[in-house]
Structure formats: structure tokens, C-alpha cells
Design a protein around this motif. Structure first.
Motif, mmCIF file in Angstrom:
data_model
loop_
_atom_site.group_PDB
_atom_site.id
_atom_site.type_symbol
_atom_site.label_atom_id
_atom_site.label_comp_id
_atom_site.label_asym_id
_atom_site.label_seq_id
_atom_site.Cartn_x
_atom_site.Cartn_y
_atom_site.Cartn_z
ATOM 1 N N SER A 52 0.834 -1.200 0.000
ATOM 2 C CA SER A 52 0.000 0.000 0.000
ATOM 3 C C SER A 52 0.867 1.248 0.000
ATOM 4 C CB SER A 52 -0.901 0.011 1.233
ATOM 5 O OG SER A 52 -0.118 0.203 2.408
ATOM 6 N N GLU A 53 0.236 2.370 -0.329
ATOM 7 C CA GLU A 53 0.939 3.647 -0.334
ATOM 8 C C GLU A 53 1.491 3.958 1.054
ATOM 9 O OE1 GLU A 53 2.497 7.101 -1.922
ATOM 10 O OE2 GLU A 53 1.540 5.421 -2.941
ATOM 11 N N PRO A 84 5.894 2.054 -6.787
ATOM 12 C CA PRO A 84 4.838 2.852 -7.405
ATOM 13 C C PRO A 84 5.404 3.862 -8.403
ATOM 14 C CG PRO A 84 5.310 3.671 -5.217
ATOM 15 C CD PRO A 84 6.115 2.417 -5.376
#
Length: 256
Positions: A52-53, A84
């Protein structure tokens, strides 16, 4: 160029330059080889990640500690494959420096190669494994620091795909050396160097011809290489040989 093709080239280049330690972390490949070359001592985000971010900061900090514990700066290789997508900007905001912008080039080997002009008293030695003679010529031409000789040798002795070590000589004196690594249809060019006292005489052309001829004879369909943006002589040489830039990469480095 498509991302799957870029990934294939990146994977081939990693296999051609084996690091002493290698770990996988959810799409990131982490490599360490006693500090010898960025390529063998960096985080390589190659595959989609499920992280996840919110986990990005923790992941980056984790690998910063990994390299710091080994006395090395944290280095990330930034290619079109990064996940990302904003990783480069994130690292820049974290104080990472931008280093070594590089272009990756390819050329087809489908057509027969045009032989260069005859080199009077020239001779090329082609070897399938590292030899002391090849290593001696390369380290002399490239002014390799003595402290990097052991990790360099370890990489060159442990390349799993088929290798082609070439030493170009004139009058019995080595003037240029280079390495080619074939994995499937891809042939990567590495460590291409001419003696500083012999540059500008066309010896690099003969060296490249020998390497690419070996690649064609051994089933490769395309050759690839990486050349740094500030290496104008090498870029001119590869332009003449029809190598076309297909993507770029650079490194983000956080010093200790």
C-alpha cells in the motif's frame, strides 16, 4: 518499447551481472556486492507490488538500513518499470541525489555484419570464461582501483549465461577489451574499453564486430547495451553501429 520487453532486457542485464547477495521484496529486487558498481548494489523495482501507499516509507527505510549496515549508501535504479509510479519523486523529496542517467540501446542482428577495414597485424582473442589476461587488460585500460578487483572478479567468474570475453590486439599488444553475455535471443555488451593511449584509431570498431559476430553465430537475434549520457565517444560509436535508444534509466542515491 513495451514494459514487458523492457523487463526482459532488465532481467537479462541482472543475470549478466550477478551480485553476491540478492533478495526479493514484493516486486523489488535488492542486490548487494560489496559496493562494486551501482548495478550490483541497488534496489531494482521490477514488478507490480501489492504494498500500500502507506507502506512505502517503511519499505524505503528498511532498505536504507540494509545498505547502511553494510556501510553503503542506499541506491534505487529508476526505470520505466518502477512501482509505485511516483517512487522517483518520493526519493527526491527524501533527499536522494540524481545520478548516472543512462540510455539503453538495441540493434537487430538479423542482417550480416559489414566487416570493418582490415586491421594490419590485428588479432582478436575470444574466450568463453574469464582469464587473467583479459582481466589484466581490462583493469589497465579502465584504471580499475585495486580494492575493487576482488568483487569485480567474483562477478565475472559467476555469470551463468554464455559469455564472450574478447581482447583485441595489434602487433601482439592488447589495445581493447570487451564482454558479451548471451541469454536466449539477447546479447548484452559490457565492459567495452580501449587503451587510453590507443583511442580514436578504430580499435573499438573491430572489438564490436568480433563480439556481434560471435553473438550472431551463437543464436542471438538482438544486441543491447547501456551507455551513460555523458559518454559522448561511446554514444558516437554505437550510433555508427545502428544501436537505437529504447528507454532510459538513472539512479537515486542517498549518501550515508
Amino acid at each position: 518499447m513495451s514494459l514487458p520487453t523492457i523487463r526482459t532486457i532488465e532481467e537479462a542485464s541482472l543475470n549478466a551481472w550477478p551480485a553476491r547477495q540478492q533478495l526479493v521484496d514484493d516486486g523489488w529486487l535488492i542486490r548487494f556486492h560489496d559496493g562494486y558498481t551501482r548495478r550490483a548494489n541497488s534496489v531494482n523495482p521490477l514488478y507490480p507490488s501489492a504494498a500500500s501507499e502507506a507502506e512505502l516509507l517503511k519499505r524505503v527505510a528498511k532498505w536504507e538500513r540494509f545498505y547502511a549496515e553494510r556501510g553503503r549508501p542506499a541506491i534505487f535504479k529508476i526505470t520505466p518499470l518502477v512501482q509505485p509510479l511516483h517512487l522517483d519523486a518520493f526519493l527526491a523529496e527524501r533527499g536522494y541525489c540524481y545520478e548516472a542517467p543512462t540510455g539503453v540501446r538495441i540493434r537487430s542482428l538479423a542482417e550480416p555484419l559489414t566487416p570493418p577495414d582490415t586491421l594490419p597485424d590485428g588479432h582478436a582473442v575470444v574466450e568463453s570464461a574469464l582469464s587473467d589476461a583479459w582481466l589484466g587488460s581490462y583493469t589497465t585500460f579502465s584504471a580499475t582501483p585495486p580494492e575493487t578487483l576482488a568483487p569485480m572478479r567474483a562477478i565475472l567468474e559467476n555469470i551463468a549465461p554464455a559469455c564472450c570475453f574478447v581482447t583485441q590486439s595489434v602487433g601482439g599488444v592488447p589495445v581493447a577489451s570487451g564482454l558479451g553475455v548471451r541469454e536466449g535471443p539477447l546479447f548484452g555488451l559490457y565492459d567495452i574499453v580501449t587503451s587510453p593511449t590507443q583511442r580514436g584509431k578504430g580499435y573499438g570498431v573491430h572489438l564490436l564486430h568480433t563480439l556481434l559476430a560471435w553473438a550472431r553465430e551463437n543464436g542471438a537475434s538482438h544486441a543491447y547495451l547501456a551507455v551513460m549520457d555523458d559518454n559522448a565517444p561511446a554514444r558516437r560509436l554505437y550510433d555508427k553501429w545502428g544501436f537505437v535508444e529504447v528507454y532510459t534509466y538513472w539512479y537515486r542515491v542517498k549518501e550515508l
